[in-house]
Design a protein around this motif. Structure first.
Motif, short mmCIF file in Angstrom:
data_model
loop_
_atom_site.label_atom_id
_atom_site.label_comp_id
_atom_site.label_asym_id
_atom_site.label_seq_id
_atom_site.Cartn_x
_atom_site.Cartn_y
_atom_site.Cartn_z
N ALA A 165 0.81 -1.22 0.00
CA ALA A 165 0.00 0.00 0.00
C ALA A 165 0.85 1.27 0.00
CB ALA A 165 -0.93 0.01 1.22
N ASP A 166 2.13 1.15 0.34
CA ASP A 166 3.00 2.32 0.40
C ASP A 166 3.44 2.71 -1.01
OD1 ASP A 166 4.79 4.30 0.93
OD2 ASP A 166 6.07 3.13 2.27
N PRO A 167 3.13 3.94 -1.47
CA PRO A 167 3.53 4.33 -2.83
C PRO A 167 5.04 4.43 -3.01
CG PRO A 167 2.62 6.21 -1.61
CD PRO A 167 2.37 4.99 -0.78
N LYS A 168 5.78 4.50 -1.93
CA LYS A 168 7.23 4.61 -2.03
C LYS A 168 7.91 3.25 -2.20
CE LYS A 168 7.46 8.76 0.85
NZ LYS A 168 8.04 9.35 2.10
N THR A 169 7.16 2.18 -2.05
CA THR A 169 7.73 0.84 -2.18
C THR A 169 8.21 0.62 -3.60
OG1 THR A 169 6.32 -0.06 -0.43
CG2 THR A 169 7.25 -1.62 -1.99
N GLY A 170 9.43 0.11 -3.73
CA GLY A 170 10.02 -0.12 -5.04
C GLY A 170 9.46 -1.35 -5.73
N ARG A 171 9.85 -1.48 -6.98
CA ARG A 171 9.32 -2.57 -7.80
C ARG A 171 9.73 -3.93 -7.27
NH1 ARG A 171 10.46 -3.30 -14.31
NH2 ARG A 171 9.36 -5.30 -14.56
N GLY A 172 10.99 -4.09 -6.88
CA GLY A 172 11.46 -5.39 -6.40
C GLY A 172 10.75 -5.83 -5.15
N VAL A 173 10.62 -4.93 -4.18
CA VAL A 173 9.90 -5.27 -2.94
C VAL A 173 8.45 -5.58 -3.24
CG1 VAL A 173 9.12 -4.34 -0.73
CG2 VAL A 173 11.46 -3.92 -1.49
N ARG A 174 7.86 -4.83 -4.12
CA ARG A 174 6.44 -5.04 -4.44
C ARG A 174 6.22 -6.44 -5.05
NH1 ARG A 174 2.61 -1.37 -4.49
NH2 ARG A 174 4.18 0.26 -4.25
N GLU A 175 7.07 -6.84 -5.94
CA GLU A 175 6.92 -8.17 -6.54
C GLU A 175 7.13 -9.27 -5.52
OE1 GLU A 175 9.68 -8.24 -9.76
OE2 GLU A 175 8.43 -7.01 -11.10
N GLY A 176 8.12 -9.10 -4.63
CA GLY A 176 8.35 -10.10 -3.59
C GLY A 176 7.19 -10.19 -2.62
N ALA A 177 6.60 -9.05 -2.29
CA ALA A 177 5.48 -9.03 -1.35
C ALA A 177 4.25 -9.73 -1.94
CB ALA A 177 5.13 -7.59 -0.99
N GLU A 178 3.97 -9.47 -3.20
CA GLU A 178 2.83 -10.11 -3.85
C GLU A 178 2.99 -11.63 -3.88
OE1 GLU A 178 2.78 -8.23 -7.62
OE2 GLU A 178 1.67 -6.45 -6.92
N LYS A 179 4.20 -12.08 -4.09
CA LYS A 179 4.47 -13.51 -4.11
C LYS A 179 4.29 -14.11 -2.72
CE LYS A 179 8.06 -16.88 -5.32
NZ LYS A 179 9.45 -17.04 -5.81
N ALA A 180 4.76 -13.41 -1.68
CA ALA A 180 4.66 -13.92 -0.31
C ALA A 180 3.21 -14.02 0.14
CB ALA A 180 5.44 -13.01 0.63
N LEU A 181 2.38 -13.09 -0.28
CA LEU A 181 0.98 -13.10 0.13
C LEU A 181 0.23 -14.31 -0.42
CD1 LEU A 181 -0.05 -9.35 -0.11
CD2 LEU A 181 0.20 -10.73 1.96
N LYS A 182 0.75 -14.88 -1.47
CA LYS A 182 0.10 -16.07 -2.03
C LYS A 182 0.42 -17.32 -1.23
CE LYS A 182 0.19 -14.20 -6.73
NZ LYS A 182 0.70 -14.36 -8.11
N GLY A 183 1.39 -17.25 -0.34
CA GLY A 183 1.77 -18.39 0.48
C GLY A 183 1.18 -18.32 1.87
N GLY A 184 1.78 -19.09 2.77
CA GLY A 184 1.30 -19.15 4.14
C GLY A 184 2.23 -18.43 5.10
N ALA A 185 2.18 -18.88 6.35
CA ALA A 185 2.96 -18.23 7.40
C ALA A 185 4.46 -18.33 7.12
CB ALA A 185 2.63 -18.86 8.75
N ALA A 186 4.92 -19.47 6.64
CA ALA A 186 6.35 -19.65 6.39
C ALA A 186 6.85 -18.72 5.29
CB ALA A 186 6.63 -21.10 6.01
N GLU A 187 6.07 -18.57 4.22
CA GLU A 187 6.47 -17.69 3.13
C GLU A 187 6.49 -16.23 3.56
OE1 GLU A 187 5.29 -21.51 1.55
OE2 GLU A 187 4.29 -20.10 2.91
N LEU A 188 5.52 -15.84 4.35
CA LEU A 188 5.48 -14.46 4.83
C LEU A 188 6.67 -14.15 5.72
CD1 LEU A 188 1.68 -14.26 5.67
CD2 LEU A 188 2.83 -13.05 3.81
#
Length: 461
Positions: A165-188
Protein backbone atom coordinates in the motif's frame (compact mmCIF):
# COMPACT_ATOMS: atom_id res chain seq x y z
CA UNK A 1 -27.72 -8.51 30.16
CA UNK A 2 -28.29 -12.02 31.49
CA UNK A 3 -30.06 -12.89 28.26
CA UNK A 4 -27.21 -11.53 26.15
CA UNK A 5 -24.63 -13.38 28.19
CA UNK A 6 -26.61 -16.57 27.98
CA UNK A 7 -26.86 -16.21 24.21
CA UNK A 8 -23.12 -15.61 23.93
CA UNK A 9 -22.46 -18.67 26.05
CA UNK A 10 -24.82 -20.95 24.19
CA UNK A 11 -24.10 -19.76 20.62
CA UNK A 12 -20.76 -21.53 20.17
CA UNK A 13 -22.19 -24.74 21.50
CA UNK A 14 -25.01 -24.57 18.99
CA UNK A 15 -22.98 -23.36 15.99
CA UNK A 16 -19.97 -25.58 16.59
CA UNK A 17 -21.20 -28.77 18.30
CA UNK A 18 -18.45 -30.47 20.14
CA UNK A 19 -18.08 -34.15 20.67
CA UNK A 20 -16.25 -33.48 23.90
CA UNK A 21 -17.76 -34.62 27.16
CA UNK A 22 -17.18 -33.81 30.77
CA UNK A 23 -14.74 -36.66 30.98
CA UNK A 24 -12.45 -34.84 28.46
CA UNK A 25 -11.89 -31.92 30.81
CA UNK A 26 -9.07 -32.03 33.38
CA UNK A 27 -10.08 -32.39 36.97
CA UNK A 28 -9.94 -29.19 39.00
CA UNK A 29 -6.83 -28.72 41.04
CA UNK A 30 -7.31 -29.67 44.66
CA UNK A 31 -10.42 -31.71 43.94
CA UNK A 32 -10.56 -34.78 46.11
CA UNK A 33 -13.01 -37.58 46.59
CA UNK A 34 -15.36 -37.97 49.52
CA UNK A 35 -13.79 -38.27 52.92
CA UNK A 36 -14.08 -41.92 53.95
CA UNK A 37 -12.57 -41.38 57.35
CA UNK A 38 -13.95 -42.81 60.56
CA UNK A 39 -15.30 -39.46 61.74
CA UNK A 40 -18.79 -40.17 60.48
CA UNK A 41 -20.38 -37.75 62.88
CA UNK A 42 -18.75 -34.79 61.14
CA UNK A 43 -19.98 -35.97 57.70
CA UNK A 44 -23.61 -36.01 58.74
CA UNK A 45 -25.76 -32.94 58.14
CA UNK A 46 -28.01 -31.68 60.94
CA UNK A 47 -31.35 -33.46 61.30
CA UNK A 48 -33.33 -30.26 60.50
CA UNK A 49 -31.86 -30.28 56.93
CA UNK A 50 -30.12 -26.84 57.15
CA UNK A 51 -26.45 -26.55 56.20
CA UNK A 52 -24.39 -26.67 59.32
CA UNK A 53 -20.74 -26.27 59.97
CA UNK A 54 -20.22 -29.20 57.64
CA UNK A 55 -17.68 -31.95 57.56
CA UNK A 56 -14.02 -31.61 56.74
CA UNK A 57 -14.74 -32.68 53.14
CA UNK A 58 -17.38 -30.02 52.75
CA UNK A 59 -15.01 -27.42 54.08
CA UNK A 60 -12.37 -28.50 51.61
CA UNK A 61 -14.87 -28.44 48.72
CA UNK A 62 -16.07 -24.99 49.77
CA UNK A 63 -12.50 -23.71 49.86
CA UNK A 64 -11.85 -25.16 46.40
CA UNK A 65 -14.96 -23.53 44.95
CA UNK A 66 -13.95 -20.20 46.50
CA UNK A 67 -10.48 -20.53 44.98
CA UNK A 68 -12.01 -21.21 41.52
CA UNK A 69 -14.27 -18.20 41.94
CA UNK A 70 -11.29 -15.97 42.78
CA UNK A 71 -9.25 -17.18 39.80
CA UNK A 72 -9.24 -14.38 37.13
CA UNK A 73 -9.00 -17.05 34.43
CA UNK A 74 -12.41 -18.47 35.37
CA UNK A 75 -15.07 -17.71 32.80
CA UNK A 76 -18.51 -16.26 33.26
CA UNK A 77 -20.31 -19.62 33.34
CA UNK A 78 -17.90 -21.12 35.91
CA UNK A 79 -18.28 -18.09 38.18
CA UNK A 80 -22.03 -18.14 38.01
CA UNK A 81 -22.20 -21.85 38.82
CA UNK A 82 -19.62 -21.51 41.62
CA UNK A 83 -21.58 -18.71 43.31
CA UNK A 84 -24.69 -20.85 43.16
CA UNK A 85 -22.87 -23.86 44.65
CA UNK A 86 -21.53 -21.81 47.56
CA UNK A 87 -25.09 -21.02 48.59
CA UNK A 88 -25.86 -24.73 48.92
CA UNK A 89 -24.51 -27.50 51.03
CA UNK A 90 -22.05 -30.33 50.64
CA UNK A 91 -24.05 -32.00 47.82
CA UNK A 92 -24.20 -28.80 45.74
CA UNK A 93 -20.52 -28.16 46.22
CA UNK A 94 -19.63 -31.71 45.28
CA UNK A 95 -21.92 -31.64 42.20
CA UNK A 96 -20.35 -28.40 41.02
CA UNK A 97 -16.84 -29.77 41.36
CA UNK A 98 -17.54 -33.15 39.79
CA UNK A 99 -20.04 -32.23 37.01
CA UNK A 100 -20.76 -28.54 36.44
CA UNK A 101 -17.19 -27.26 36.56
CA UNK A 102 -16.07 -29.25 33.50
CA UNK A 103 -19.23 -28.43 31.56
CA UNK A 104 -19.02 -24.71 32.29
CA UNK A 105 -15.33 -24.59 31.48
CA UNK A 106 -15.98 -26.06 28.04
CA UNK A 107 -18.70 -23.51 27.38
CA UNK A 108 -16.51 -20.65 28.64
CA UNK A 109 -13.60 -21.81 26.50
CA UNK A 110 -15.86 -21.90 23.45
CA UNK A 111 -16.99 -18.36 24.22
CA UNK A 112 -13.34 -17.22 24.43
CA UNK A 113 -12.55 -18.76 21.08
CA UNK A 114 -15.64 -17.11 19.56
CA UNK A 115 -14.56 -13.74 20.92
CA UNK A 116 -11.06 -14.16 19.51
CA UNK A 117 -12.56 -15.19 16.18
CA UNK A 118 -14.66 -12.00 16.05
CA UNK A 119 -11.64 -9.68 16.23
CA UNK A 120 -8.96 -11.84 14.64
CA UNK A 121 -7.35 -11.70 11.25
CA UNK A 122 -7.72 -14.28 8.50
CA UNK A 123 -5.29 -16.78 10.02
CA UNK A 124 -6.74 -16.42 13.52
CA UNK A 125 -10.28 -16.90 12.25
CA UNK A 126 -9.28 -19.96 10.29
CA UNK A 127 -7.62 -21.56 13.33
CA UNK A 128 -10.54 -20.60 15.60
CA UNK A 129 -13.08 -22.23 13.29
CA UNK A 130 -11.06 -25.42 13.24
CA UNK A 131 -10.85 -25.47 17.03
CA UNK A 132 -14.58 -24.88 17.52
CA UNK A 133 -15.36 -27.76 15.22
CA UNK A 134 -13.00 -30.09 17.04
CA UNK A 135 -12.76 -31.45 20.58
CA UNK A 136 -12.35 -29.56 23.78
CA UNK A 137 -8.65 -30.37 23.63
CA UNK A 138 -8.49 -28.64 20.25
CA UNK A 139 -10.03 -25.58 21.85
CA UNK A 140 -7.51 -25.72 24.70
CA UNK A 141 -4.64 -26.05 22.22
CA UNK A 142 -5.91 -23.04 20.31
CA UNK A 143 -6.19 -20.94 23.44
CA UNK A 144 -2.75 -21.99 24.64
CA UNK A 145 -0.66 -21.80 21.45
CA UNK A 146 -2.70 -21.84 18.24
CA UNK A 147 -4.06 -18.33 18.52
CA UNK A 148 -0.56 -16.84 18.93
CA UNK A 149 0.85 -18.69 15.94
CA UNK A 150 -2.10 -17.56 13.82
CA UNK A 151 -1.82 -14.01 15.16
CA UNK A 152 1.85 -13.85 14.14
CA UNK A 153 0.88 -14.92 10.64
CA UNK A 154 -1.76 -12.19 10.50
CA UNK A 155 0.72 -9.59 11.71
CA UNK A 156 3.23 -10.65 9.06
CA UNK A 157 0.52 -10.50 6.44
CA UNK A 158 -0.48 -7.04 7.59
CA UNK A 159 3.14 -5.86 7.32
CA UNK A 160 3.43 -7.22 3.80
CA UNK A 161 0.13 -5.63 2.79
CA UNK A 162 1.32 -2.31 4.22
CA UNK A 163 4.40 -2.49 2.00
CA UNK A 164 2.18 -2.93 -1.04
CA UNK A 165 0.00 0.00 0.00
CA UNK A 166 3.00 2.32 0.40
CA UNK A 167 3.53 4.33 -2.83
CA UNK A 168 7.23 4.61 -2.03
CA UNK A 169 7.73 0.84 -2.18
CA UNK A 170 10.02 -0.12 -5.04
CA UNK A 171 9.32 -2.57 -7.80
CA UNK A 172 11.46 -5.39 -6.40
CA UNK A 173 9.90 -5.27 -2.94
CA UNK A 174 6.44 -5.04 -4.44
CA UNK A 175 6.92 -8.17 -6.54
CA UNK A 176 8.35 -10.10 -3.59
CA UNK A 177 5.48 -9.03 -1.35
CA UNK A 178 2.83 -10.11 -3.85
CA UNK A 179 4.47 -13.51 -4.11
CA UNK A 180 4.66 -13.92 -0.31
CA UNK A 181 0.98 -13.10 0.13
CA UNK A 182 0.10 -16.07 -2.03
CA UNK A 183 1.77 -18.39 0.48
CA UNK A 184 1.30 -19.15 4.14
CA UNK A 185 2.96 -18.23 7.40
CA UNK A 186 6.35 -19.65 6.39
CA UNK A 187 6.47 -17.69 3.13
CA UNK A 188 5.48 -14.46 4.83
CA UNK A 189 8.08 -14.88 7.56
CA UNK A 190 10.81 -15.73 5.04
CA UNK A 191 10.02 -12.69 2.94
CA UNK A 192 10.11 -10.30 5.90
CA UNK A 193 13.28 -11.68 7.46
CA UNK A 194 15.35 -12.77 4.47
CA UNK A 195 14.14 -11.30 1.17
CA UNK A 196 12.93 -7.83 2.18
CA UNK A 197 16.32 -6.33 3.19
CA UNK A 198 17.98 -7.43 -0.05
CA UNK A 199 15.11 -6.32 -2.29
CA UNK A 200 14.84 -2.97 -0.53
CA UNK A 201 18.57 -2.30 -0.98
CA UNK A 202 18.28 -3.01 -4.71
CA UNK A 203 15.26 -0.73 -5.04
CA UNK A 204 17.05 2.04 -3.15
CA UNK A 205 19.93 2.00 -5.61
CA UNK A 206 17.53 2.16 -8.53
CA UNK A 207 15.74 5.11 -6.95
CA UNK A 208 19.02 6.89 -6.26
CA UNK A 209 20.03 6.52 -9.89
CA UNK A 210 16.71 7.99 -11.02
CA UNK A 211 17.03 10.99 -8.71
CA UNK A 212 20.60 11.49 -9.81
CA UNK A 213 19.63 11.62 -13.48
CA UNK A 214 16.73 14.02 -12.89
CA UNK A 215 18.19 16.24 -10.17
CA UNK A 216 20.21 19.39 -10.23
CA UNK A 217 23.87 19.93 -9.48
CA UNK A 218 23.61 19.50 -5.71
CA UNK A 219 21.49 16.33 -6.00
CA UNK A 220 23.90 14.76 -8.46
CA UNK A 221 26.88 15.49 -6.26
CA UNK A 222 25.23 14.07 -3.10
CA UNK A 223 24.00 10.98 -4.95
CA UNK A 224 27.46 10.39 -6.39
CA UNK A 225 29.01 10.47 -2.93
CA UNK A 226 26.48 7.92 -1.67
CA UNK A 227 27.24 5.58 -4.54
CA UNK A 228 30.98 5.99 -4.05
CA UNK A 229 30.58 4.94 -0.41
CA UNK A 230 29.42 1.55 -1.68
CA UNK A 231 27.18 0.64 1.26
CA UNK A 232 23.44 0.16 1.57
CA UNK A 233 23.46 2.42 4.62
CA UNK A 234 24.96 5.31 2.65
CA UNK A 235 22.35 4.96 -0.08
CA UNK A 236 19.52 4.82 2.45
CA UNK A 237 20.92 7.86 4.29
CA UNK A 238 20.91 9.83 1.03
CA UNK A 239 17.29 8.89 0.33
CA UNK A 240 16.14 9.67 3.87
CA UNK A 241 18.04 12.92 4.48
CA UNK A 242 20.64 13.85 1.90
CA UNK A 243 18.28 14.13 -1.03
CA UNK A 244 15.99 16.66 0.69
CA UNK A 245 18.93 18.92 1.57
CA UNK A 246 20.43 18.75 -1.90
CA UNK A 247 17.08 19.34 -3.56
CA UNK A 248 16.56 22.47 -1.44
CA UNK A 249 19.82 23.86 -2.77
CA UNK A 250 18.86 23.10 -6.36
CA UNK A 251 15.38 24.53 -5.87
CA UNK A 252 16.76 27.83 -4.62
CA UNK A 253 19.05 28.06 -7.64
CA UNK A 254 16.07 27.48 -9.93
CA UNK A 255 14.00 30.17 -8.20
CA UNK A 256 16.85 32.66 -8.54
CA UNK A 257 17.07 31.84 -12.23
CA UNK A 258 13.34 32.53 -12.63
CA UNK A 259 13.69 35.87 -10.88
CA UNK A 260 16.61 36.88 -13.13
CA UNK A 261 14.84 35.84 -16.36
CA UNK A 262 13.61 38.93 -18.25
CA UNK A 263 10.68 36.91 -19.58
CA UNK A 264 9.36 36.28 -16.06
CA UNK A 265 6.13 38.15 -15.41
CA UNK A 266 5.57 40.43 -12.40
CA UNK A 267 3.27 38.07 -10.48
CA UNK A 268 5.65 35.16 -10.91
CA UNK A 269 8.65 37.25 -9.90
CA UNK A 270 6.92 38.50 -6.74
CA UNK A 271 5.92 34.98 -5.67
CA UNK A 272 9.40 33.69 -6.41
CA UNK A 273 10.96 36.34 -4.20
CA UNK A 274 8.55 35.46 -1.40
CA UNK A 275 9.43 31.77 -1.74
CA UNK A 276 13.12 32.58 -1.41
CA UNK A 277 12.41 34.01 2.03
CA UNK A 278 10.74 30.76 3.16
CA UNK A 279 11.84 27.23 3.97
CA UNK A 280 12.38 24.21 1.75
CA UNK A 281 8.68 23.38 1.71
CA UNK A 282 7.78 26.89 0.56
CA UNK A 283 10.32 26.80 -2.26
CA UNK A 284 9.18 23.37 -3.44
CA UNK A 285 5.53 24.42 -3.32
CA UNK A 286 6.29 27.47 -5.44
CA UNK A 287 8.05 25.39 -8.09
CA UNK A 288 5.55 22.51 -8.22
CA UNK A 289 2.20 24.15 -7.42
CA UNK A 290 2.26 27.93 -7.73
CA UNK A 291 4.59 28.49 -10.68
CA UNK A 292 2.37 27.00 -13.44
CA UNK A 293 -0.65 29.05 -12.30
CA UNK A 294 1.34 32.28 -11.99
CA UNK A 295 2.96 31.85 -15.38
CA UNK A 296 -0.41 31.39 -17.03
CA UNK A 297 -1.70 34.55 -15.38
CA UNK A 298 1.33 36.56 -16.45
CA UNK A 299 1.16 35.27 -20.01
CA UNK A 300 -2.49 36.29 -20.28
CA UNK A 301 -1.56 39.79 -19.09
CA UNK A 302 1.21 39.90 -21.67
CA UNK A 303 -1.17 38.98 -24.49
CA UNK A 304 -3.62 41.67 -23.36
CA UNK A 305 -0.79 44.24 -23.60
CA UNK A 306 0.05 43.04 -27.09
CA UNK A 307 -3.59 43.49 -28.08
CA UNK A 308 -3.39 47.15 -27.02
CA UNK A 309 -0.17 47.93 -28.91
CA UNK A 310 -0.23 45.59 -31.91
CA UNK A 311 -1.12 46.08 -35.54
CA UNK A 312 -4.23 44.64 -37.19
CA UNK A 313 -2.86 41.14 -37.73
CA UNK A 314 -1.26 41.06 -34.26
CA UNK A 315 -4.49 42.24 -32.62
CA UNK A 316 -6.52 39.60 -34.44
CA UNK A 317 -4.17 36.75 -33.55
CA UNK A 318 -3.76 37.92 -29.95
CA UNK A 319 -7.53 38.21 -29.42
CA UNK A 320 -8.10 34.72 -30.79
CA UNK A 321 -5.47 33.32 -28.45
CA UNK A 322 -6.80 35.27 -25.47
CA UNK A 323 -10.30 33.93 -25.98
CA UNK A 324 -9.02 30.37 -26.42
CA UNK A 325 -7.23 27.95 -24.11
CA UNK A 326 -3.94 28.43 -22.35
CA UNK A 327 -2.36 26.24 -25.00
CA UNK A 328 -3.49 28.84 -27.56
CA UNK A 329 -1.83 31.57 -25.46
CA UNK A 330 1.46 29.67 -25.43
CA UNK A 331 1.28 28.93 -29.15
CA UNK A 332 0.67 32.63 -29.91
CA UNK A 333 3.59 33.80 -27.79
CA UNK A 334 5.89 31.18 -29.27
CA UNK A 335 5.09 31.44 -32.99
CA UNK A 336 1.85 33.30 -33.72
CA UNK A 337 3.05 36.68 -32.52
CA UNK A 338 6.06 36.73 -34.87
CA UNK A 339 3.95 35.63 -37.85
CA UNK A 340 1.34 38.32 -37.18
CA UNK A 341 4.03 41.01 -36.94
CA UNK A 342 5.40 39.92 -40.29
CA UNK A 343 1.94 40.27 -41.84
CA UNK A 344 1.54 43.79 -40.44
CA UNK A 345 4.96 44.86 -41.74
CA UNK A 346 4.20 43.52 -45.20
CA UNK A 347 0.83 45.29 -45.30
CA UNK A 348 2.28 48.70 -44.38
CA UNK A 349 5.05 48.69 -47.04
CA UNK A 350 4.15 50.38 -50.43
CA UNK A 351 6.47 51.23 -53.43
CA UNK A 352 6.88 54.88 -54.77
CA UNK A 353 7.41 55.87 -58.48
CA UNK A 354 10.19 58.35 -57.71
CA UNK A 355 8.60 61.32 -59.62
CA UNK A 356 7.79 64.66 -58.10
CA UNK A 357 7.25 68.31 -59.06
CA UNK A 358 7.49 71.49 -57.13
CA UNK A 359 5.86 74.86 -57.91
CA UNK A 360 7.05 77.99 -56.14
CA UNK A 361 7.12 81.77 -56.40
CA UNK A 362 9.86 83.96 -55.13
CA UNK A 363 9.66 87.65 -54.25
CA UNK A 364 11.83 90.13 -52.46
CA UNK A 365 14.71 88.22 -51.03
CA UNK A 366 13.85 85.10 -52.94
CA UNK A 367 12.10 83.19 -50.25
CA UNK A 368 9.40 81.14 -51.89
CA UNK A 369 6.89 78.49 -51.13
CA UNK A 370 5.53 75.80 -53.35
CA UNK A 371 3.39 72.74 -53.42
CA UNK A 372 4.46 69.39 -54.76
CA UNK A 373 2.81 66.17 -55.62
CA UNK A 374 4.70 63.00 -54.73
CA UNK A 375 4.71 59.85 -56.74
CA UNK A 376 2.22 58.00 -54.63
CA UNK A 377 -0.57 60.39 -53.84
CA UNK A 378 -1.65 63.95 -53.06
CA UNK A 379 0.45 64.53 -49.98
CA UNK A 380 1.29 68.29 -49.63
CA UNK A 381 4.93 69.39 -49.42
CA UNK A 382 6.64 72.48 -48.26
CA UNK A 383 9.47 73.81 -50.45
CA UNK A 384 12.39 75.23 -48.55
CA UNK A 385 14.38 78.27 -49.55
CA UNK A 386 16.37 78.10 -52.75
CA UNK A 387 19.19 75.69 -52.80
CA UNK A 388 17.78 73.52 -49.96
CA UNK A 389 16.26 70.09 -50.35
CA UNK A 390 12.99 68.84 -48.80
CA UNK A 391 12.23 65.13 -48.44
CA UNK A 392 8.62 63.96 -48.76
CA UNK A 393 7.17 61.45 -46.35
CA UNK A 394 5.25 59.37 -48.81
CA UNK A 395 7.89 57.85 -51.01
CA UNK A 396 7.95 60.84 -53.41
CA UNK A 397 10.96 62.83 -54.57
CA UNK A 398 12.47 66.11 -53.62
CA UNK A 399 11.97 69.46 -55.34
CA UNK A 400 13.88 72.75 -55.14
CA UNK A 401 12.33 76.02 -54.04
CA UNK A 402 12.14 79.39 -55.77
CA UNK A 403 15.12 81.53 -56.80
CA UNK A 404 16.48 84.55 -55.07
CA UNK A 405 15.36 87.92 -56.56
CA UNK A 406 12.68 90.50 -56.67
CA UNK A 407 10.76 89.06 -59.55
CA UNK A 408 7.94 86.62 -59.30
CA UNK A 409 8.24 83.37 -61.16
CA UNK A 410 7.63 79.69 -61.10
CA UNK A 411 10.11 76.94 -61.01
CA UNK A 412 9.51 73.27 -61.65
CA UNK A 413 11.84 70.71 -60.16
CA UNK A 414 12.19 67.09 -60.96
CA UNK A 415 13.34 64.83 -58.12
CA UNK A 416 15.38 61.70 -58.04
CA UNK A 417 13.94 58.25 -57.73
CA UNK A 418 12.33 57.66 -54.28
CA UNK A 419 12.60 54.60 -52.04
CA UNK A 420 9.75 52.33 -51.07
CA UNK A 421 7.36 53.26 -48.32
CA UNK A 422 4.34 55.47 -47.87
CA UNK A 423 3.06 57.11 -44.76
CA UNK A 424 3.75 56.10 -41.16
CA UNK A 425 4.38 52.37 -40.53
CA UNK A 426 1.58 50.83 -38.46
CA UNK A 427 2.44 49.43 -35.01
CA UNK A 428 3.24 45.72 -35.09
CA UNK A 429 3.37 44.75 -31.43
CA UNK A 430 5.65 45.26 -28.45
CA UNK A 431 8.56 43.23 -29.71
CA UNK A 432 11.19 43.27 -27.00
CA UNK A 433 8.92 45.35 -24.77
CA UNK A 434 9.34 44.87 -21.06
CA UNK A 435 6.43 43.83 -18.79
CA UNK A 436 6.23 47.31 -17.20
CA UNK A 437 6.42 49.19 -20.57
CA UNK A 438 3.28 47.88 -22.22
CA UNK A 439 1.12 50.85 -21.19
CA UNK A 440 3.88 53.35 -21.97
CA UNK A 441 4.21 52.01 -25.52
CA UNK A 442 0.52 52.53 -26.14
CA UNK A 443 0.70 56.11 -24.84
CA UNK A 444 3.74 56.84 -26.99
CA UNK A 445 1.98 55.61 -30.12
CA UNK A 446 -1.06 57.79 -29.36
CA UNK A 447 1.13 60.85 -28.84
CA UNK A 448 2.90 60.33 -32.14
CA UNK A 449 -0.42 60.13 -33.98
CA UNK A 450 -1.53 63.44 -32.47
CA UNK A 451 1.67 65.15 -33.62
CA UNK A 452 1.19 63.97 -37.22
CA UNK A 453 -2.45 65.14 -37.25
CA UNK A 454 -1.46 68.58 -35.95
CA UNK A 455 1.15 69.01 -38.67
CA UNK A 456 -1.36 68.10 -41.39
CA UNK A 457 -3.85 70.68 -40.14
CA UNK A 458 -1.15 73.36 -40.09
CA UNK A 459 -0.13 72.65 -43.71
CA UNK A 460 -3.73 72.81 -44.97
CA UNK A 461 -4.30 76.15 -43.32
Amino acid sequence: MSAVVAAAVLAPAVLFPSTASASDAPKPIGLSGPDTGSDSAKDTAPEDGTPGAGSGQEQRDRAEVQRILADPASGFGVREAAEKALKGGAAELRHFLEVELAEQRQIDDQVKVSQIYAVGGPAVQKAARAALRGTHQDILDFLKTGQYVARAEDEDRAKVEALLADPKTGRGVREGAEKALKGGAAELRHFLTAELPRLRADDNRVKLSQLMSQGGTAVREAAGKALDAGTDEAVEAFLNEGFAKAQFEDDRVEVLRIIADKETGPATAAAAQKAMDGNAEAVRRFLTVELPVLRESDNRVKVSQIIETGGPAVKKAALAAFEGSYADILAFLKDGWAKARAEDEAATTKPGNGAGTGMGTGTGTGNGTGTGTDGSGQQPQTVQPAGLTQTTTGGGTTGTGGTTGTTTGTRTGTGTTGSTGSGTLAATGSDGLGWEAGGAAAALAAGAAMVVAARRRSTKS
